[in-house]
Design a protein around this motif. Structure first.
Motif, mmCIF file in Angstrom:
data_model
loop_
_atom_site.group_PDB
_atom_site.id
_atom_site.type_symbol
_atom_site.label_atom_id
_atom_site.label_comp_id
_atom_site.label_asym_id
_atom_site.label_seq_id
_atom_site.Cartn_x
_atom_site.Cartn_y
_atom_site.Cartn_z
ATOM 1 N N VAL A 1 0.813 -1.222 0.000
ATOM 2 C CA VAL A 1 0.000 0.000 0.000
ATOM 3 C C VAL A 1 0.843 1.268 0.000
ATOM 4 O O VAL A 1 0.347 2.347 -0.299
ATOM 5 C CB VAL A 1 -0.964 0.017 1.205
ATOM 6 C CG1 VAL A 1 -1.948 -1.139 1.105
ATOM 7 C CG2 VAL A 1 -0.207 -0.032 2.526
ATOM 8 N N GLY A 2 2.134 1.166 0.345
ATOM 9 C CA GLY A 2 3.001 2.331 0.297
ATOM 10 C C GLY A 2 2.884 3.226 1.523
ATOM 11 O O GLY A 2 2.018 3.050 2.381
ATOM 12 N N GLY B 1 -5.591 0.989 1.472
ATOM 13 C CA GLY B 1 -5.674 -0.370 1.989
ATOM 14 C C GLY B 1 -6.915 -1.097 1.520
ATOM 15 O O GLY B 1 -6.868 -2.281 1.163
ATOM 16 N N LYS B 2 -8.050 -0.387 1.511
ATOM 17 C CA LYS B 2 -9.290 -1.004 1.046
ATOM 18 C C LYS B 2 -9.241 -1.264 -0.447
ATOM 19 O O LYS B 2 -9.719 -2.297 -0.929
ATOM 20 C CB LYS B 2 -10.471 -0.102 1.389
ATOM 21 C CG LYS B 2 -10.719 0.059 2.882
ATOM 22 C CD LYS B 2 -11.889 0.987 3.144
ATOM 23 C CE LYS B 2 -12.135 1.157 4.641
ATOM 24 N NZ LYS B 2 -13.253 2.092 4.905
ATOM 25 N N ARG B 3 -8.656 -0.341 -1.198
ATOM 26 C CA ARG B 3 -8.652 -0.481 -2.652
ATOM 27 C C ARG B 3 -7.762 -1.619 -3.129
ATOM 28 O O ARG B 3 -8.037 -2.248 -4.157
ATOM 29 C CB ARG B 3 -8.216 0.834 -3.309
ATOM 30 C CG ARG B 3 -9.302 1.888 -3.350
ATOM 31 C CD ARG B 3 -8.935 3.067 -4.228
ATOM 32 N NE ARG B 3 -7.798 3.808 -3.711
ATOM 33 C CZ ARG B 3 -6.619 3.886 -4.299
ATOM 34 N NH1 ARG B 3 -6.391 3.240 -5.443
ATOM 35 N NH2 ARG B 3 -5.639 4.594 -3.771
ATOM 36 N N GLY C 1 4.644 -5.381 3.968
ATOM 37 C CA GLY C 1 4.008 -4.658 5.069
ATOM 38 C C GLY C 1 3.839 -5.537 6.280
ATOM 39 O O GLY C 1 3.679 -6.761 6.146
ATOM 40 N N GLU C 2 3.855 -4.938 7.461
ATOM 41 C CA GLU C 2 3.870 -5.736 8.686
ATOM 42 C C GLU C 2 2.825 -5.332 9.714
ATOM 43 O O GLU C 2 2.833 -5.858 10.828
ATOM 44 C CB GLU C 2 5.274 -5.656 9.304
ATOM 45 C CG GLU C 2 6.318 -6.315 8.409
ATOM 46 C CD GLU C 2 7.738 -5.998 8.828
ATOM 47 O OE1 GLU C 2 7.923 -5.130 9.697
ATOM 48 O OE2 GLU C 2 8.668 -6.608 8.270
ATOM 49 N N SER C 3 1.922 -4.421 9.380
ATOM 50 C CA SER C 3 0.855 -4.085 10.319
ATOM 51 C C SER C 3 -0.103 -5.259 10.440
ATOM 52 O O SER C 3 -0.130 -6.160 9.585
ATOM 53 C CB SER C 3 0.099 -2.843 9.851
ATOM 54 O OG SER C 3 -0.651 -3.135 8.676
ATOM 55 N N GLU C 4 -0.911 -5.265 11.486
ATOM 56 C CA GLU C 4 -1.843 -6.365 11.711
ATOM 57 C C GLU C 4 -2.797 -6.552 10.538
ATOM 58 O O GLU C 4 -3.031 -7.676 10.073
ATOM 59 C CB GLU C 4 -2.633 -6.117 12.995
ATOM 60 C CG GLU C 4 -3.686 -7.168 13.313
ATOM 61 C CD GLU C 4 -3.111 -8.542 13.624
ATOM 62 O OE1 GLU C 4 -3.880 -9.530 13.584
ATOM 63 O OE2 GLU C 4 -1.901 -8.637 13.911
ATOM 64 N N ILE C 5 -3.328 -5.462 10.045
ATOM 65 C CA ILE C 5 -4.292 -5.572 8.951
ATOM 66 C C ILE C 5 -3.632 -6.091 7.676
ATOM 67 O O ILE C 5 -4.227 -6.858 6.914
ATOM 68 C CB ILE C 5 -4.994 -4.213 8.709
ATOM 69 C CG1 ILE C 5 -6.200 -4.414 7.785
ATOM 70 C CG2 ILE C 5 -4.025 -3.177 8.141
ATOM 71 C CD1 ILE C 5 -7.098 -3.185 7.711
ATOM 72 N N VAL C 6 -2.372 -5.709 7.451
ATOM 73 C CA VAL C 6 -1.654 -6.178 6.261
ATOM 74 C C VAL C 6 -1.352 -7.670 6.363
ATOM 75 O O VAL C 6 -1.501 -8.417 5.392
ATOM 76 C CB VAL C 6 -0.362 -5.370 6.058
ATOM 77 C CG1 VAL C 6 0.547 -6.049 5.040
ATOM 78 C CG2 VAL C 6 -0.693 -3.955 5.597
ATOM 79 N N VAL C 7 -0.937 -8.125 7.541
ATOM 80 C CA VAL C 7 -0.638 -9.548 7.726
ATOM 81 C C VAL C 7 -1.895 -10.387 7.492
ATOM 82 O O VAL C 7 -1.862 -11.427 6.822
ATOM 83 C CB VAL C 7 -0.054 -9.788 9.128
ATOM 84 C CG1 VAL C 7 0.038 -11.286 9.424
ATOM 85 C CG2 VAL C 7 1.327 -9.148 9.248
ATOM 86 N N ARG C 8 -3.025 -9.930 8.043
ATOM 87 C CA ARG C 8 -4.274 -10.666 7.843
ATOM 88 C C ARG C 8 -4.701 -10.635 6.372
ATOM 89 O O ARG C 8 -5.225 -11.625 5.842
ATOM 90 C CB ARG C 8 -5.376 -10.082 8.730
ATOM 91 C CG ARG C 8 -5.165 -10.390 10.211
ATOM 92 C CD ARG C 8 -6.286 -9.860 11.069
ATOM 93 N NE ARG C 8 -6.149 -10.305 12.450
ATOM 94 C CZ ARG C 8 -6.614 -11.465 12.922
ATOM 95 N NH1 ARG C 8 -7.278 -12.283 12.107
ATOM 96 N NH2 ARG C 8 -6.427 -11.805 14.179
#
Length: 301
Positions: free
Chosen positions: A116-117, A134-136, A182-189
């Motif tokens: 997502v950058g 993120g949604k797109r 990416g390593e945020s929770e939402i990205v990992v999921r």
């Protein structure tokens, strides 16, 4: 474990002959892939309001798809990997078309890492919304996979409208592997649900292994097979003293679930493409190849 290299974007220069020589030498050494970073624009740190980021307008970046078109003709075996392409700042159908072209011209050697950058300047300049990226990206992935698999596609999504149209030619395999960074929770999921692999930035060890094991659990929860899910680590030479590199490689090889590793040579004072190649050759001869027999013996016990 496949071991490749990070293309030294900001240090390799603009000589096409040197770039071709670099890719061919990397392939000749036996590295399995070349991973390329992506930035379209760099901001001016002296702009009103200032700017904080690892890259500015002074850092040169070769455009990944154009570069891969060039490298596809210069190489024969090495995999071409984006690590990562900032997908939400680009038009989805155009990325699908460009990726398909690279995949065809390289005989199926493209692996598309996306993310997502972090740079809102690029999104603004490219006419895309930074806040909903993120949604797109989830819809973008669905659209690209449909375009790669079918002659004609009709899409009526939240952000995409395709009125019974398709790209031609289609990619060699009818699909292109999509990995996520990416390593945020939402990205990992998101990666566990949608991607074919993941590109983290952690160092090897117990904490990293716990992250990988948890990710594999999320992959299972999504009804998918962790054994088919790739994970690419990164051995960054600037972070590791030369005498510790063998131990770092051994630590990566000891981890469960790490399928790929790439060697990053930027930031250690190398001045020319040839110096980057020399560093990769020394690492291959003195660390990677020397460790391989020990790993083979261990696996046979």
């Amino acid at each position: 474990m496949n071991i490749g290299v990070v293309f030294p974007q900001v240090e390799i220069g603009q000589d096409p002959g040197a770039i071709r020589e670099y890719a061919q030498a990397v392939e000749g050494m036996g590295y399995t892939h070349i991973l390329v970073f992506d930035h379209v624009l760099g901001a001016n740190p002296e702009r009103p309001g200032g700017w904080k980021g690892p890259y500015t307008y002074r850092h040169a970046f070769h455009e990944p798809f154009v570069l891969f078109g060039f490298l596809a003709a210069a190489t024969r075996r090495v995999e071409l990997v984006t690590g990562i392409l900032i997908l939400p700042q680009r038009q989805t159908a155009l990325v699908a078309k460009q990726a398909a072209a690279v995949d065809i011209l390289s005989s199926g050697r493209l692996r598309l890492g996306v993310g997502v950058g972090w740079n809102p300047v690029e999104f603004e300049a490219l006419g895309e919304n930074f806040k909903n990226r993120g949604k797109r990206i989830e819809e973008q992935i669905d659209v690209m996979r449909a375009l790669w698999a079918k002659d004609l596609v009709t899409v009526q999504g939240q952000w995409h409208r395709i009125p019974d149209a398709g790209i031609n030619p289609l990619p060699k395999r009818g699909v292109i592997p999509i990995w996520m960074g990416g390593e945020s929770e939402i990205v990992v999921r998101r990666a566990a649900r949608l991607a074919d692999g993941w590109m983290p930035h952690f160092r090897p060890g117990a904490e990293a292994q716990a992250v990988v094991d948890r990710l594999h659990g999320l992959v299972r929860e999504a009804g998918r097979d962790p054994a088919a899910f790739g994970i690419e680590g990164r051995l960054t030479l600037s972070q590791i003293a030369p005498e510790q590199r063998a131990a770092e490689l051994a630590a990566w090889r000891a981890m469960r679930g790490i399928t790929h590793l790439c060697i990053h040579t930027v930031g250690v004072g190398l001045k020319t493409p040839k110096e980057h190649l020399k560093a990769l050759e020394e690492l291959k001869n003195d660390v990677i190849d020397r460790a391989a027999p020990a790993v083979a013996r261990s696996s046979q016990r």
